[in-house]
Design a protein around this motif. Structure first.
Motif, PDB file in Angstrom:
ATOM      1  N   GLY A   1       0.840  -1.190   0.000  1.00 43.02           N
ATOM      2  CA  GLY A   1       0.000   0.000   0.000  1.00 43.02           C
ATOM      3  C   GLY A   1       0.874   1.238   0.000  1.00 43.02           C
ATOM      4  N   ASP A   2       0.667   2.099   1.010  1.00 41.49           N
ATOM      5  CA  ASP A   2       1.516   3.285   1.157  1.00 41.49           C
ATOM      6  C   ASP A   2       2.541   3.114   2.273  1.00 41.49           C
ATOM      7  OD1 ASP A   2       0.317   4.713  -0.904  1.00 41.49           O
ATOM      8  OD2 ASP A   2      -1.268   5.497   0.418  1.00 41.49           O
ATOM      9  N   SER A   3       2.678   1.885   2.780  1.00 44.15           N
ATOM     10  CA  SER A   3       3.614   1.619   3.874  1.00 44.15           C
ATOM     11  C   SER A   3       4.941   1.125   3.317  1.00 44.15           C
ATOM     12  CB  SER A   3       3.035   0.571   4.836  1.00 44.15           C
ATOM     13  OG  SER A   3       1.806   1.007   5.385  1.00 44.15           O
ATOM     14  N   ILE A   4       6.025   1.831   3.603  1.00 43.81           N
ATOM     15  CA  ILE A   4       7.370   1.441   3.175  1.00 43.81           C
ATOM     16  C   ILE A   4       8.043   0.724   4.328  1.00 43.81           C
ATOM     17  CG2 ILE A   4       9.605   2.253   2.354  1.00 43.81           C
ATOM     18  CD1 ILE A   4       8.209   4.600   1.054  1.00 43.81           C
ATOM     19  N   LEU A   5       8.370  -0.535   4.117  1.00 47.23           N
ATOM     20  CA  LEU A   5       8.912  -1.399   5.167  1.00 47.23           C
ATOM     21  C   LEU A   5      10.375  -1.682   4.857  1.00 47.23           C
ATOM     22  CD1 LEU A   5       5.906  -3.906   5.176  1.00 47.23           C
ATOM     23  CD2 LEU A   5       6.134  -1.778   6.495  1.00 47.23           C
ATOM     24  N   ASN A   6      11.274  -0.984   5.550  1.00 48.57           N
ATOM     25  CA  ASN A   6      12.708  -1.173   5.341  1.00 48.57           C
ATOM     26  C   ASN A   6      13.333  -2.122   6.356  1.00 48.57           C
ATOM     27  OD1 ASN A   6      13.175   0.623   3.081  1.00 48.57           O
ATOM     28  ND2 ASN A   6      12.747   2.318   4.490  1.00 48.57           N
ATOM     29  N   SER A   7      12.621  -2.413   7.438  1.00 47.72           N
ATOM     30  CA  SER A   7      13.208  -3.197   8.519  1.00 47.72           C
ATOM     31  C   SER A   7      12.119  -3.882   9.319  1.00 47.72           C
ATOM     32  CB  SER A   7      14.012  -2.273   9.443  1.00 47.72           C
ATOM     33  OG  SER A   7      13.136  -1.339  10.082  1.00 47.72           O
ATOM     34  N   ALA A   8      12.538  -4.744  10.232  1.00 48.43           N
ATOM     35  CA  ALA A   8      11.589  -5.405  11.128  1.00 48.43           C
ATOM     36  C   ALA A   8      10.850  -4.386  11.983  1.00 48.43           C
ATOM     37  CB  ALA A   8      12.332  -6.401  12.014  1.00 48.43           C
ATOM     38  N   ARG A   9      11.535  -3.323  12.348  1.00 49.23           N
ATOM     39  CA  ARG A   9      10.887  -2.278  13.144  1.00 49.23           C
ATOM     40  C   ARG A   9       9.713  -1.675  12.375  1.00 49.23           C
ATOM     41  NH1 ARG A   9      14.512   2.697  15.082  1.00 49.23           N
ATOM     42  NH2 ARG A   9      15.468   1.005  16.295  1.00 49.23           N
TER      43      ARG A   9
ATOM     44  N   PHE B   1       2.197  -3.045  11.144  1.00 50.14           N
ATOM     45  CA  PHE B   1       1.288  -4.196  11.142  1.00 50.14           C
ATOM     46  C   PHE B   1       1.257  -4.971  12.456  1.00 50.14           C
ATOM     47  CE2 PHE B   1       2.545  -3.534   6.685  1.00 50.14           C
ATOM     48  CZ  PHE B   1       1.296  -3.291   6.133  1.00 50.14           C
ATOM     49  N   GLY B   2       2.166  -4.695  13.366  1.00 51.74           N
ATOM     50  CA  GLY B   2       2.105  -5.318  14.671  1.00 51.74           C
ATOM     51  C   GLY B   2       3.043  -6.500  14.840  1.00 51.74           C
ATOM     52  N   GLU B   3       3.209  -6.902  16.080  1.00 58.73           N
ATOM     53  CA  GLU B   3       4.127  -7.984  16.455  1.00 58.73           C
ATOM     54  C   GLU B   3       3.693  -9.325  15.886  1.00 58.73           C
ATOM     55  OE1 GLU B   3       7.577  -9.245  17.690  1.00 58.73           O
ATOM     56  OE2 GLU B   3       6.951  -7.226  18.301  1.00 58.73           O
TER      57      GLU B   3
ATOM     58  N   ALA C   1       4.741 -13.964  12.405  1.00 58.63           N
ATOM     59  CA  ALA C   1       4.314 -14.929  11.388  1.00 58.63           C
ATOM     60  C   ALA C   1       5.274 -14.942  10.201  1.00 58.63           C
ATOM     61  CB  ALA C   1       2.900 -14.590  10.925  1.00 58.63           C
ATOM     62  N   ILE C   2       5.770 -13.753   9.826  1.00 59.51           N
ATOM     63  CA  ILE C   2       6.765 -13.686   8.743  1.00 59.51           C
ATOM     64  C   ILE C   2       8.024 -14.448   9.133  1.00 59.51           C
ATOM     65  CG2 ILE C   2       8.309 -12.131   7.481  1.00 59.51           C
ATOM     66  CD1 ILE C   2       6.056 -10.012   7.651  1.00 59.51           C
ATOM     67  N   ARG C   3       8.507 -14.197  10.335  1.00 59.88           N
ATOM     68  CA  ARG C   3       9.731 -14.857  10.792  1.00 59.88           C
ATOM     69  C   ARG C   3       9.533 -16.360  10.929  1.00 59.88           C
ATOM     70  NH1 ARG C   3      11.820 -10.439  15.362  1.00 59.88           N
ATOM     71  NH2 ARG C   3      13.102  -9.200  13.898  1.00 59.88           N
TER      72      ARG C   3
ATOM     73  N   ASP D   1      -1.487 -15.288   9.546  1.00 60.68           N
ATOM     74  CA  ASP D   1      -1.667 -13.838   9.538  1.00 60.68           C
ATOM     75  C   ASP D   1      -1.766 -13.357   8.090  1.00 60.68           C
ATOM     76  OD1 ASP D   1      -0.977 -11.218  11.492  1.00 60.68           O
ATOM     77  OD2 ASP D   1      -0.438 -10.960   9.384  1.00 60.68           O
ATOM     78  N   GLU D   2      -2.846 -12.664   7.740  1.00 61.58           N
ATOM     79  CA  GLU D   2      -3.076 -12.251   6.360  1.00 61.58           C
ATOM     80  C   GLU D   2      -2.027 -11.260   5.854  1.00 61.58           C
ATOM     81  OE1 GLU D   2      -5.433 -12.881   3.601  1.00 61.58           O
ATOM     82  OE2 GLU D   2      -5.069 -14.683   4.783  1.00 61.58           O
ATOM     83  N   GLU D   3      -1.611 -10.327   6.702  1.00 61.54           N
ATOM     84  CA  GLU D   3      -0.600  -9.366   6.265  1.00 61.54           C
ATOM     85  C   GLU D   3       0.747 -10.052   6.063  1.00 61.54           C
ATOM     86  OE1 GLU D   3      -1.158  -6.497   5.187  1.00 61.54           O
ATOM     87  OE2 GLU D   3      -3.235  -6.342   5.832  1.00 61.54           O
ATOM     88  N   ALA D   4       1.035 -11.047   6.885  1.00 59.32           N
ATOM     89  CA  ALA D   4       2.275 -11.810   6.715  1.00 59.32           C
ATOM     90  C   ALA D   4       2.234 -12.588   5.402  1.00 59.32           C
ATOM     91  CB  ALA D   4       2.484 -12.756   7.892  1.00 59.32           C
ATOM     92  N   ARG D   5       1.066 -13.206   5.099  1.00 60.98           N
ATOM     93  CA  ARG D   5       0.925 -13.928   3.828  1.00 60.98           C
ATOM     94  C   ARG D   5       1.123 -12.975   2.653  1.00 60.98           C
ATOM     95  NH1 ARG D   5      -2.114 -13.852  -0.054  1.00 60.98           N
ATOM     96  NH2 ARG D   5      -3.489 -12.372   1.012  1.00 60.98           N
ATOM     97  N   ARG D   6       0.543 -11.802   2.756  1.00 61.46           N
ATOM     98  CA  ARG D   6       0.671 -10.806   1.695  1.00 61.46           C
ATOM     99  C   ARG D   6       2.123 -10.377   1.519  1.00 61.46           C
ATOM    100  NH1 ARG D   6      -1.575  -4.848   2.586  1.00 61.46           N
ATOM    101  NH2 ARG D   6      -1.142  -3.883   0.554  1.00 61.46           N
TER     102      ARG D   6
END
Length: 720
Positions: free
Chosen positions: A97-105, A111-113, A118-120, A162-167
């Protein structure tokens, strides 16, 4: 000897790699003609320049993969040999979307812990299912048995809670897959997920553009290159040669060759006419197995400045636009200041469908895909280019099930043994994979040509060495009586065997130092047993030639047995190591049975010290190496036979390979090494899965594992 005429069809990377390797390793035995349907060489490797400014961008292949941390990397070595400079690439960033994710932080913040966890967890599961060594080797039997081989990638993605993790995972992998998750296997998806894992591989590009690799290869090859000469058919001639038909400037031409290599994508092979029913059916079966088309589309946009770098600092980043695409910062690999260039790599069905749109529409859609934090880039746009690569990638590289490497490359071996195919779709749909494919076909051709030049002639289906009084794998008496051409085996023993060399290699490859037990297969009169004993190795021998075995000294008759490697008279796991020099004298159809026996009786591994067709030409000629050899295989082919019986290559670590090569070079000081390089030599060493670690060294007189000494089997008649 007249040189063999070889046609290479296809002027892309596969055809150029094949031509280069054939000239490098078989140049004294063949002449190459390269046919290309189009006006240029290079295929999917294309570097282009904008009209608005003198700025380059990649219009085709976007990156190369560096495996050198894990094992020898032939492509990286070739790039270095050709004198090309490289630039590393990295891309940890993802835009959802409009979220730029450069790191785990950033993932945690947006999107939350739970999503981050779930990604990890999914990434960890992928690492557990495929280690770095397994990823590097990619052996077909492991792949075919893998628990994710028969699942689709969509199935395992849908299991992520987790749906966001799947995405996130879907977007990360999409552009590498070049297809939809439901159209490829979970194992293929897993391997593409692991591409982004530290330690598995690194990405890089070539300074000045990847097409510089093509330019360098064009300058090196001496092949007769024929552009605008599409091949339309292949058939067999009555004299056993291959007849190619080409269409040049509207006219058909006929060409005759001894061997033909088709270095074409699967979809291009489907357009050819295959002469004769048997050849046509064989090729249809081959083509159907790999008919999994995947797609790319590239839009490269020039901007007044690199506006995105305040938000994204990596060489490339992933976006969820167009179902998941990769966006390259072209300025990260070649200077384009003060301008900026972004290259969108669209994949799968989006690339397939959108390829029908006009360039201006695609450029507009691409600009519109910029997220809100990067929206000002629309006002900085100067020029756009579009390049379509529909159907040029494979959605399930290697096919399923994965076939034997030789079968993949010789699809019509029974009816047209002079036909070979080369392609990235046979391995992993990368330039690395197509170089491996070209390398293997070069091995097959090298074996064929060297066998024609050096091997004993075949008369009435038998080689001249097959006497009626000998078992089918026994050597004739003259072999050991004139071992070096003049002297007997005993007189020339020290020239051909060194216990220090052998134990040094075992120590280097496996980390084991004497004492240990060892079986010498092809032990002749048992002199090796005495030499090994001086090093503290408890060695036994098996020899099937009565003539040389009869000369075994009385002291070693208890341990030097008259027997057959195809049915060894020892219990399971009797020896730590096997040292073999006899397999190459067996018929090829018996190798599986013999190597299964080696697997059964050894605990740790096998050092194959026999003859291979890719040993150095100088050594082959100086020592008449092919005398009485029955199985003509390169070391890569030998490794395929060993792996088929359950063994695995013992070494991938480049540092260990370098140490082994140093031992080889030092042992041949003043003479030619027997192997051309360390990468070839590493295919001599095979480990049994689950092999014990090297023991703590204790007194040589005591057993270190509590096992009783190997009981002497009944001696006498050779074991059949």
């Amino acid at each position: 000897m007249k040189k063999s005429r070889i046609a290479v069809v296809g002027g892309g990377p596969g055809g150029l790699f094949t031509s280069y390797l054939l000239e490098e390793y078989c140049g004294d035995l063949c002449e190459v003609t390269l046919f290309e349907a189009g006006p240029r060489l290079g295929g999917k490797v294309v570097t282009r320049q904008f009209a608005t400014a003198p700025v380059f961008y990649e219009a085709g292949v976007a990156e190369l993969y560096d495996y050198s941390r894990t094992g020898p990397d032939p492509l990286k070595q070739l790039v270095k040999t050709l004198g090309l400079s490289t630039v590393p690439m990295n891309g940890p960033s993802v835009i959802l979307g409009d979220s730029i994710l450069n790191s785990a932080r950033d993932i945690r913040q947006h999107f939350g812990e739970a999503t981050l966890g779930a990604i990890r967890a999914f990434q960890q599961r992928c690492r557990e299912l495929c280690s770095r060594a397994e990823y590097y080797e990619g052996h077909l039997h492991d792949d075919n048995r893998h628990e994710w081989a028969s699942k689709t990638f969509a199935e395992v993605l849908d299991a992520i809670p987790d749906e966001e993790a799947r995405r996130y995972i879907t977007v990360m992998a999409r552009s590498d897959l070049a297809t939809e998750p439901h159209l490829t296997s979970a194992l293929n998806g897993l391997k593409n997920v692991l591409m982004d894992e530290p330690g598995y591989l690194r990405l890089y590009s070539i300074v000045g553009g990847i097409e510089r690799l093509i330019d360098a290869l064009k300058q090196r090859i001496k092949a007769d290159v024929r552009l605008r000469s599409p091949v339309v058919s292949l058939s067999s001639s009555s004299d056993g040669t291959s007849r190619l038909r080409t269409r040049t400037q509207g006219a058909f031409e006929e060409h005759s060759f001894d061997l033909v290599v088709f270095a074409l994508p699967n979809y291009s092979l489907q357009r050819l006419e295959w002469g004769g029913r048997d050849l046509r059916l064989a090729m249809e079966k081959h083509l159907a197995h790999y008919d999994r088309p995947a797609h790319y589309l590239r839009t490269s946009l020039l901007f007044r400045e690199p506006f995105w770098r305040d938000h994204v600092k990596s060489s490339y980043f992933m976006m969820d636009a167009f179902g998941g695409c990769c966006v390259y910062d072209e300025g990260a690999r070649q200077p384009c200041d003060p301008h900026g260039v972004l290259g969108w790599l669209l994949a799968g069905n989006d690339a397939l469908v959108l390829a029908n749109h006009a360039d201006d529409d695609l450029i507009a859609m691409t600009l519109d895909s910029l997220p809100a934090p990067l929206a000002r880039g629309r006002d900085l746009f100067l020029e756009g280019r579009v390049h379509r690569w529909v159907g040029t990638i494979n959605a399930l590289p290697g096919g399923h099930p994965v076939r034997e490497t030789r079968d993949r490359h010789t699809p019509a071996a029974q009816h047209h043994p002079g036909l070979y195919v080369v392609g990235d779709y046979l391995f992993d749909s990368t330039l690395n994979g197509v170089l491996d494919s070209a390398d293997f076909v070069t091995d097959l051709i090298l074996t064929k040509l060297r066998k024609q030049k050096y091997a004993a002639p075949v008369v009435n289906g038998h080689t001249a060495l097959e006497g009626a009084s000998q078992p089918s794998s026994a050597l004739d008496e003259e072999y050991h009586d004139q071992y070096d051409g003049e002297s007997s085996y005993e007189e020339s023993f020290e020239e051909y065997f060194c216990e220090h060399y052998t134990t040094d290699l075992i120590r280097t490859i496996w980390g084991w130092s004497p004492p240990y037990t060892l079986l010498d297969c092809g032990s002749a009169s048992g002199q090796t047993l005495e030499a090994f004993a001086r090093k503290g190795v408890e060695a036994w021998g098996v020899e099937n030639s009565r003539h040389i075995h009869s000369r075994t000294p009385q002291k070693w008759k208890e341990r030097n047995l008259l027997g057959d490697v195809r049915k060894l008279p020892f219990p399971d796991n009797s020896f730590d190591f096997v040292y073999d020099t006899c397999l190459c004298y067996l018929p090829e159809e018996d190798l599986g049975v013999a190597i299964a026996e080696l697997f059964r009786v050894c605990r740790v591994g096998v050092y194959y010290g026999g003859i291979a067709t890719d040993m150095t030409c100088e050594v082959i000629e100086a020592h008449d190496l092919f005398d009485q050899v029955r199985s003509f295989l390169t070391l890569w082919e030998w490794s395929e036979v060993f792996l088929r019986q359950g063994f695995r290559l013992a070494v991938t670590d480049p540092k260990v390979v370098a140490r082994a090569w140093k031992i080889e070079v030092k042992s041949n000081e003043g003479d030619f090494p027997w192997y051309p390089d360390g990468e070839t030599m590493r295919h001599c060493f095979f480990t049994k899965p689950g092999a014990p670690a090297p023991p703590v060294q204790i007194e040589r007189s005591s057993r270190r594992d509590g096992r009783d000494p190997v009981p002497p089997p009944t001696r006498g008649e050779p074991v059949r």
